[in-house]
Design a protein around this motif. Structure first.
Motif, PDB file in Angstrom:
ATOM      1  N   LEU A 261       0.811  -1.207   0.000  1.00  0.00           N
ATOM      2  CA  LEU A 261       0.000   0.000   0.000  1.00  0.00           C
ATOM      3  C   LEU A 261       0.851   1.267   0.000  1.00  0.00           C
ATOM      4  O   LEU A 261       0.362   2.353  -0.286  1.00  0.00           O
ATOM      5  CB  LEU A 261      -0.915   0.026   1.228  1.00  0.00           C
ATOM      6  CG  LEU A 261      -2.003  -1.030   1.306  1.00  0.00           C
ATOM      7  CD1 LEU A 261      -2.743  -0.920   2.642  1.00  0.00           C
ATOM      8  CD2 LEU A 261      -2.965  -0.894   0.142  1.00  0.00           C
ATOM      9  N   PHE A 262       2.122   1.124   0.338  1.00  0.00           N
ATOM     10  CA  PHE A 262       3.004   2.283   0.479  1.00  0.00           C
ATOM     11  C   PHE A 262       4.278   2.126  -0.344  1.00  0.00           C
ATOM     12  O   PHE A 262       5.377   2.036   0.212  1.00  0.00           O
ATOM     13  CB  PHE A 262       3.347   2.495   1.958  1.00  0.00           C
ATOM     14  CG  PHE A 262       2.156   2.819   2.800  1.00  0.00           C
ATOM     15  CD1 PHE A 262       1.783   4.138   2.991  1.00  0.00           C
ATOM     16  CD2 PHE A 262       1.394   1.818   3.378  1.00  0.00           C
ATOM     17  CE1 PHE A 262       0.664   4.451   3.749  1.00  0.00           C
ATOM     18  CE2 PHE A 262       0.285   2.123   4.132  1.00  0.00           C
ATOM     19  CZ  PHE A 262      -0.081   3.440   4.322  1.00  0.00           C
ATOM     20  N   PRO A 263       4.142   2.105  -1.684  1.00  0.00           N
ATOM     21  CA  PRO A 263       5.351   2.012  -2.503  1.00  0.00           C
ATOM     22  C   PRO A 263       6.232   3.257  -2.364  1.00  0.00           C
ATOM     23  O   PRO A 263       7.430   3.199  -2.606  1.00  0.00           O
ATOM     24  CB  PRO A 263       4.825   1.855  -3.927  1.00  0.00           C
ATOM     25  CG  PRO A 263       3.421   2.330  -3.896  1.00  0.00           C
ATOM     26  CD  PRO A 263       2.930   2.152  -2.497  1.00  0.00           C
ATOM     27  N   ASP A 264       5.639   4.367  -1.979  1.00  0.00           N
ATOM     28  CA  ASP A 264       6.381   5.595  -1.689  1.00  0.00           C
ATOM     29  C   ASP A 264       6.057   6.010  -0.260  1.00  0.00           C
ATOM     30  O   ASP A 264       4.966   5.750   0.249  1.00  0.00           O
ATOM     31  CB  ASP A 264       5.981   6.716  -2.637  1.00  0.00           C
ATOM     32  CG  ASP A 264       6.533   6.507  -4.040  1.00  0.00           C
ATOM     33  OD1 ASP A 264       7.481   5.729  -4.197  1.00  0.00           O
ATOM     34  OD2 ASP A 264       6.003   7.135  -4.976  1.00  0.00           O
ATOM     35  N   ALA A 265       6.986   6.690   0.363  1.00  0.00           N
ATOM     36  CA  ALA A 265       6.799   7.109   1.755  1.00  0.00           C
ATOM     37  C   ALA A 265       5.819   8.270   1.843  1.00  0.00           C
ATOM     38  O   ALA A 265       5.662   9.051   0.910  1.00  0.00           O
ATOM     39  CB  ALA A 265       8.136   7.516   2.352  1.00  0.00           C
ATOM     40  N   THR A 266       5.172   8.344   2.987  1.00  0.00           N
ATOM     41  CA  THR A 266       4.326   9.489   3.325  1.00  0.00           C
ATOM     42  C   THR A 266       4.901  10.117   4.589  1.00  0.00           C
ATOM     43  O   THR A 266       5.841   9.587   5.183  1.00  0.00           O
ATOM     44  CB  THR A 266       2.862   9.055   3.597  1.00  0.00           C
ATOM     45  OG1 THR A 266       2.812   8.346   4.839  1.00  0.00           O
ATOM     46  CG2 THR A 266       2.321   8.189   2.484  1.00  0.00           C
ATOM     47  N   VAL A 267       4.316  11.220   5.006  1.00  0.00           N
ATOM     48  CA  VAL A 267       4.787  11.886   6.219  1.00  0.00           C
ATOM     49  C   VAL A 267       4.681  10.950   7.416  1.00  0.00           C
ATOM     50  O   VAL A 267       5.559  10.901   8.269  1.00  0.00           O
ATOM     51  CB  VAL A 267       3.982  13.180   6.470  1.00  0.00           C
ATOM     52  CG1 VAL A 267       4.397  13.838   7.776  1.00  0.00           C
ATOM     53  CG2 VAL A 267       4.152  14.141   5.319  1.00  0.00           C
ATOM     54  N   TRP A 268       3.600  10.178   7.471  1.00  0.00           N
ATOM     55  CA  TRP A 268       3.338   9.338   8.628  1.00  0.00           C
ATOM     56  C   TRP A 268       3.810   7.900   8.463  1.00  0.00           C
ATOM     57  O   TRP A 268       3.710   7.110   9.406  1.00  0.00           O
ATOM     58  CB  TRP A 268       1.845   9.341   8.948  1.00  0.00           C
ATOM     59  CG  TRP A 268       1.328  10.643   9.466  1.00  0.00           C
ATOM     60  CD1 TRP A 268       2.051  11.702   9.935  1.00  0.00           C
ATOM     61  CD2 TRP A 268      -0.043  11.027   9.582  1.00  0.00           C
ATOM     62  NE1 TRP A 268       1.221  12.711  10.328  1.00  0.00           N
ATOM     63  CE2 TRP A 268      -0.080  12.327  10.126  1.00  0.00           C
ATOM     64  CE3 TRP A 268      -1.245  10.410   9.277  1.00  0.00           C
ATOM     65  CZ2 TRP A 268      -1.259  13.008  10.368  1.00  0.00           C
ATOM     66  CZ3 TRP A 268      -2.425  11.092   9.521  1.00  0.00           C
ATOM     67  CH2 TRP A 268      -2.426  12.370  10.062  1.00  0.00           C
ATOM     68  N   SER A 269       4.301   7.503   7.284  1.00  0.00           N
ATOM     69  CA  SER A 269       4.723   6.110   7.126  1.00  0.00           C
ATOM     70  C   SER A 269       5.938   5.816   7.995  1.00  0.00           C
ATOM     71  O   SER A 269       6.756   6.692   8.269  1.00  0.00           O
ATOM     72  CB  SER A 269       5.002   5.783   5.655  1.00  0.00           C
ATOM     73  OG  SER A 269       5.984   6.605   5.112  1.00  0.00           O
ATOM     74  N   ASN A 270       6.008   4.585   8.433  1.00  0.00           N
ATOM     75  CA  ASN A 270       7.070   4.149   9.346  1.00  0.00           C
ATOM     76  C   ASN A 270       7.142   5.056  10.577  1.00  0.00           C
ATOM     77  O   ASN A 270       8.220   5.356  11.075  1.00  0.00           O
ATOM     78  CB  ASN A 270       8.419   4.072   8.643  1.00  0.00           C
ATOM     79  CG  ASN A 270       8.410   3.036   7.551  1.00  0.00           C
ATOM     80  OD1 ASN A 270       7.931   1.924   7.728  1.00  0.00           O
ATOM     81  ND2 ASN A 270       8.915   3.406   6.382  1.00  0.00           N
ATOM     82  N   PHE A 271       5.965   5.498  11.018  1.00  0.00           N
ATOM     83  CA  PHE A 271       5.836   6.327  12.221  1.00  0.00           C
ATOM     84  C   PHE A 271       6.595   7.650  12.114  1.00  0.00           C
ATOM     85  O   PHE A 271       7.047   8.199  13.102  1.00  0.00           O
ATOM     86  CB  PHE A 271       6.252   5.542  13.466  1.00  0.00           C
ATOM     87  CG  PHE A 271       5.543   4.226  13.588  1.00  0.00           C
ATOM     88  CD1 PHE A 271       4.237   4.167  14.042  1.00  0.00           C
ATOM     89  CD2 PHE A 271       6.169   3.042  13.208  1.00  0.00           C
ATOM     90  CE1 PHE A 271       3.565   2.961  14.130  1.00  0.00           C
ATOM     91  CE2 PHE A 271       5.507   1.829  13.294  1.00  0.00           C
ATOM     92  CZ  PHE A 271       4.199   1.787  13.757  1.00  0.00           C
TER      93      PHE A 271
END
Length: 144
Positions: free
Chosen positions: A108-118
Motif C-alpha cells: 500500500l506504500f510504494p512511496d513514503a508518506t509523512v506518517w509512514s514508518n511512524f
C-alpha cells in the motif's frame, strides 16, 4: 464612568501565538503544513495512480498540519484548546495506523508518506509532536 453605569470587561481573545513551548509547536506545525501540503500536492499531481492510498494519506496529514497551525495562530479563541486536543488525538491515531500499515502492508506504500514508518523520514517528529502538544495542553490547562 457615571455612578449608575457598570462596566463589564470582556477580554478579547488573544490572536497571538502561544508563549513558551507553544511557539515551537507553532513553528513545527507551520513547517509540517508547508512540507506535507507540498509533498502531497506533488504526489497527487504527478503520480496519483501509483500509490493512491499513500498519497491520499499524505493529503490527510497535510490537512491536519494546516489545521493545527491555524489553531495555534489563533490561540486564545474559544474552543482552540479543545480543538487542538482533538486534532492531536487524530494526528497520533493517524501516525500509529499509517505507521503500522506501512510496515505490515508495504504494497500500500510504494512511496513514503509523512506518517509512514511512524514518521521515520521526519526524525519521528510526526509521532512525537502530538504527544508533546497533548502534554503541554494538559500542563497549561487553566484551573477551573
Amino acid at each position: 464612568m457615571s455612578e449608575g453605569t457598570a462596566s463589564v470587561a470582556h477580554p478579547e481573545p488573544s490572536t497571538t501565538v502561544p508563549s513558551g513551548p507553544g511557539r515551537l509547536f507553532t513553528l513545527l506545525y507551520g513547517i509540517f503544513a508547508v512540507g506535507a501540503t507540498s509533498r502531497s500536492a506533488v504526489q497527487l499531481i504527478e503520480r496519483a495512480s501509483h500509490a493512491p492510498v499513500a498519497y491520499g494519506l499524505s493529503a490527510l496529514a497535510a490537512l491536519v498540519y494546516v489545521v493545527g497551525f491555524v489553531l495555534l495562530l489563533r490561540w486564545g479563541h474559544p474552543g482552540s484548546r479543545r480543538a487542538m486536543r482533538v486534532l492531536c488525538l487524530v494526528e497520533l491515531t493517524g501516525v500509529l495506523v499509517v505507521g503500522t500499515l506501512s510496515v505490515a502492508r508495504t504494497d500500500l506504500f510504494p512511496d513514503a508518506t509523512v506518517w509512514s514508518n511512524f514518521g521515520m523520514g521526519y526524525l519521528f517528529l510526526p509521532a512525537i509532536l502530538p504527544i508533546l502538544v497533548l502534554r503541554w495542553l494538559k500542563r497549561t490547562a487553566p484551573t477551573a
